[in-house]
Design a protein around this motif. Structure first.
Motif, short mmCIF file in Angstrom:
data_model
loop_
_atom_site.label_atom_id
_atom_site.label_comp_id
_atom_site.label_asym_id
_atom_site.label_seq_id
_atom_site.Cartn_x
_atom_site.Cartn_y
_atom_site.Cartn_z
N LYS A 1 0.83 -1.20 0.00
CA LYS A 1 0.00 0.00 0.00
C LYS A 1 0.86 1.25 0.00
CE LYS A 1 -2.64 2.94 2.99
NZ LYS A 1 -3.16 3.18 4.34
N THR A 2 1.93 1.24 0.80
CA THR A 2 2.81 2.40 0.89
C THR A 2 3.43 2.75 -0.45
OG1 THR A 2 3.32 1.87 3.20
CG2 THR A 2 4.85 3.32 2.05
N VAL A 3 3.91 1.74 -1.17
CA VAL A 3 4.53 2.02 -2.46
C VAL A 3 3.48 2.37 -3.51
CG1 VAL A 3 4.59 -0.33 -3.41
CG2 VAL A 3 6.41 1.29 -3.99
N ALA A 4 2.29 1.79 -3.40
CA ALA A 4 1.21 2.13 -4.33
C ALA A 4 0.77 3.58 -4.15
CB ALA A 4 0.02 1.19 -4.15
N LYS A 5 0.77 4.05 -2.90
CA LYS A 5 0.43 5.45 -2.65
C LYS A 5 1.47 6.38 -3.26
CE LYS A 5 -2.24 7.03 0.03
NZ LYS A 5 -3.57 7.66 -0.17
N ARG A 6 2.73 5.95 -3.25
CA ARG A 6 3.78 6.75 -3.88
C ARG A 6 3.61 6.79 -5.40
NH1 ARG A 6 8.82 7.73 -1.63
NH2 ARG A 6 9.21 8.66 -3.66
N LEU A 7 2.97 5.77 -5.95
CA LEU A 7 2.75 5.72 -7.40
C LEU A 7 1.62 6.65 -7.83
CD1 LEU A 7 3.30 4.33 -10.18
CD2 LEU A 7 1.64 2.58 -9.50
N GLU A 8 0.70 6.92 -6.93
CA GLU A 8 -0.51 7.68 -7.29
C GLU A 8 -0.27 8.97 -8.06
OE1 GLU A 8 -4.38 7.84 -5.11
OE2 GLU A 8 -3.07 7.28 -3.44
N TRP B 1 1.69 9.63 -10.25
CA TRP B 1 2.18 9.38 -11.60
C TRP B 1 1.18 8.64 -12.48
CZ3 TRP B 1 6.32 12.24 -12.18
CH2 TRP B 1 7.08 12.54 -11.06
N VAL B 2 0.05 8.26 -11.90
CA VAL B 2 -1.01 7.62 -12.69
C VAL B 2 -2.35 8.15 -12.19
CG1 VAL B 2 0.25 5.48 -13.21
CG2 VAL B 2 -1.10 5.64 -11.12
N PRO B 3 -3.34 8.33 -13.07
CA PRO B 3 -4.65 8.77 -12.59
C PRO B 3 -5.23 7.72 -11.64
CG PRO B 3 -4.47 9.04 -14.97
CD PRO B 3 -3.28 8.24 -14.53
N SER B 4 -5.87 8.19 -10.56
CA SER B 4 -6.41 7.25 -9.59
C SER B 4 -7.76 7.70 -9.06
CB SER B 4 -5.44 7.07 -8.43
OG SER B 4 -5.23 8.32 -7.77
N SER B 5 -8.54 8.33 -9.91
CA SER B 5 -9.83 8.82 -9.46
C SER B 5 -10.85 8.64 -10.56
CB SER B 5 -9.74 10.29 -9.08
OG SER B 5 -11.02 10.86 -8.92
N THR B 6 -12.07 8.32 -10.19
CA THR B 6 -13.14 8.22 -11.18
C THR B 6 -13.42 9.58 -11.80
OG1 THR B 6 -14.73 8.49 -9.37
CG2 THR B 6 -14.27 6.26 -10.10
N GLU B 7 -13.06 10.65 -11.10
CA GLU B 7 -13.28 11.98 -11.67
C GLU B 7 -12.44 12.16 -12.94
OE1 GLU B 7 -15.58 14.02 -10.68
OE2 GLU B 7 -16.10 12.49 -9.21
N TRP B 8 -11.25 11.54 -12.97
CA TRP B 8 -10.42 11.63 -14.18
C TRP B 8 -11.15 11.00 -15.35
CZ3 TRP B 8 -8.39 8.14 -17.65
CH2 TRP B 8 -7.40 8.63 -18.51
N ARG B 9 -11.76 9.82 -15.13
CA ARG B 9 -12.49 9.13 -16.18
C ARG B 9 -13.69 9.95 -16.63
NH1 ARG B 9 -12.07 6.04 -20.49
NH2 ARG B 9 -13.82 4.62 -20.78
N LYS B 10 -14.41 10.54 -15.66
CA LYS B 10 -15.56 11.37 -16.01
C LYS B 10 -15.13 12.56 -16.86
CE LYS B 10 -18.29 10.23 -11.91
NZ LYS B 10 -18.85 10.75 -10.63
N GLU B 11 -13.98 13.15 -16.54
CA GLU B 11 -13.49 14.30 -17.29
C GLU B 11 -13.16 13.89 -18.73
OE1 GLU B 11 -12.34 18.08 -18.37
OE2 GLU B 11 -13.54 17.37 -16.69
N GLN B 12 -12.56 12.70 -18.89
CA GLN B 12 -12.25 12.22 -20.24
C GLN B 12 -13.52 12.01 -21.05
OE1 GLN B 12 -8.92 12.02 -21.19
NE2 GLN B 12 -8.82 13.00 -19.19
N LEU B 13 -14.55 11.43 -20.44
CA LEU B 13 -15.81 11.21 -21.14
C LEU B 13 -16.50 12.52 -21.49
CD1 LEU B 13 -17.18 8.22 -19.03
CD2 LEU B 13 -16.21 8.11 -21.33
N ARG B 14 -16.43 13.48 -20.55
CA ARG B 14 -17.03 14.78 -20.82
C ARG B 14 -16.34 15.48 -21.98
NH1 ARG B 14 -15.93 19.64 -20.58
NH2 ARG B 14 -13.86 19.23 -19.70
N ALA B 15 -15.00 15.44 -21.99
CA ALA B 15 -14.25 16.07 -23.07
C ALA B 15 -14.55 15.40 -24.40
CB ALA B 15 -12.76 16.02 -22.76
N ALA B 16 -14.64 14.06 -24.40
CA ALA B 16 -14.94 13.34 -25.63
C ALA B 16 -16.33 13.70 -26.15
CB ALA B 16 -14.84 11.83 -25.40
N ALA B 17 -17.28 13.86 -25.23
CA ALA B 17 -18.65 14.23 -25.63
C ALA B 17 -18.68 15.62 -26.23
CB ALA B 17 -19.58 14.14 -24.42
#
Length: 257
Positions: free
Chosen positions: A199-206, A208-224
């Motif tokens: 968990k500790t190392v995964a939190k350090r990775l956060e 550098w990679v999207p980790s929220s559903t809001e990111w996905r929603k933003e991508q869908l909104r932009a595509a629309a």
């Protein structure tokens, strides 16, 4: 009051009743992929199955509500490996597990794989910043020795690799020291050290990679929005053909010699 009466009173005024009273507030913040009724049943089940948790929640119901609210905000199921409900003395602490961090990364939709591994002293491990990914060859059938570090990276949908995050034992010990009650027998750091290191190392990775559903929603909104622009009258408008100056006379207002 009879024993049965005492049991009914505890049921109607205890932590489970408080959670039930705040059902709407808790389920309101849940993301769409989590069913509210299922989430509530898991919360009740966690209290009923852990006597120490129930006692801590009875002494400090506010700490239970804070933990459950954080669990709901992150979109996890309470009392699971994604989000632990842990009794610490007179309070309940909510702790996101390794699985919870990875689930949030996957949920964003940007990566197709997350690689995270604990490194032991006797493992073969190589990594330098000029390498795409670490070389890690553990011998699972021998004494691997104590944990000396961990690493994690994500693989994006196009196959490229995110930043590789590597942590050493000093960093692990620092994080553990800052974790409340980490030396308690009920602490995940004591019961499941490997999972907490992951968990500790995964939190350090956060970062550098999207980790929220809001990111996905933003991508869908932009595509629309792009799709809407491509089908709008302005996007399909074609300018009238321009006159051929070689065949026509001078355009009105043009100076000619």
């Amino acid at each position: 009051m009879s024993q049965i009466g005492n049991e009914i009173a505890r049921r109607d005024n205890g932590p489970e009743a408080i959670v039930r009273q705040h059902k709407d507030d808790l389920t309101l913040v849940l993301p769409s992929h989590v069913k509210g009724e299922t989430w509530m049943r898991l919360a009740y089940g966690a209290l009923r199955s852990n006597k120490n948790l129930l006692q801590a929640a009875s002494r400090n119901p506010g700490s239970l509500m804070n933990a459950l609210q954080e669990c709901a905000r992150l979109g996890h199921e309470p009392g699971t490996e994604a989000f632990y409900l842990v009794p610490f003395g007179n309070e309940v602490q909510g702790i996101e597990g390794y699985r919870g961090v990875v689930e949030r990364i996957y949920r964003a939709g940007a990566v197709k794989a997350v690689k995270a591994e604990v490194v032991h002293q006797n493992d073969h491990f190589e990594y330098s910043p000029d390498m795409d990914r670490p070389i890690h060859k553990p011998d699972y059938f021998s004494d691997r020795g104590p944990i000396v570090g961990a690493y994690a990276y994500g693989v994006f949908q196009d196959g490229s690799t995110s930043k590789v995050v590597v942590i050493n034992r000093d960093y692990i010990d620092k994080v553990r020291k800052e974790s409340k009650g980490s030396n308690s027998p009920t602490s995940p750091w004591v019961k499941w050290e490997d999972q907490m290191v992951l968990k500790t190392v995964a939190k350090r990775l956060e970062p550098w990679v999207p980790s929220s559903t809001e990111w996905r929603k933003e991508q869908l909104r932009a595509a629309a929005e792009v799709a809407a622009e491509n089908t709008s009258p302005a996007a399909t408008y074609q300018a009238p053909p321009q006159p051929d100056l070689d065949d026509e006379g001078p355009i009105e207002g043009e100076l000619v010699d």
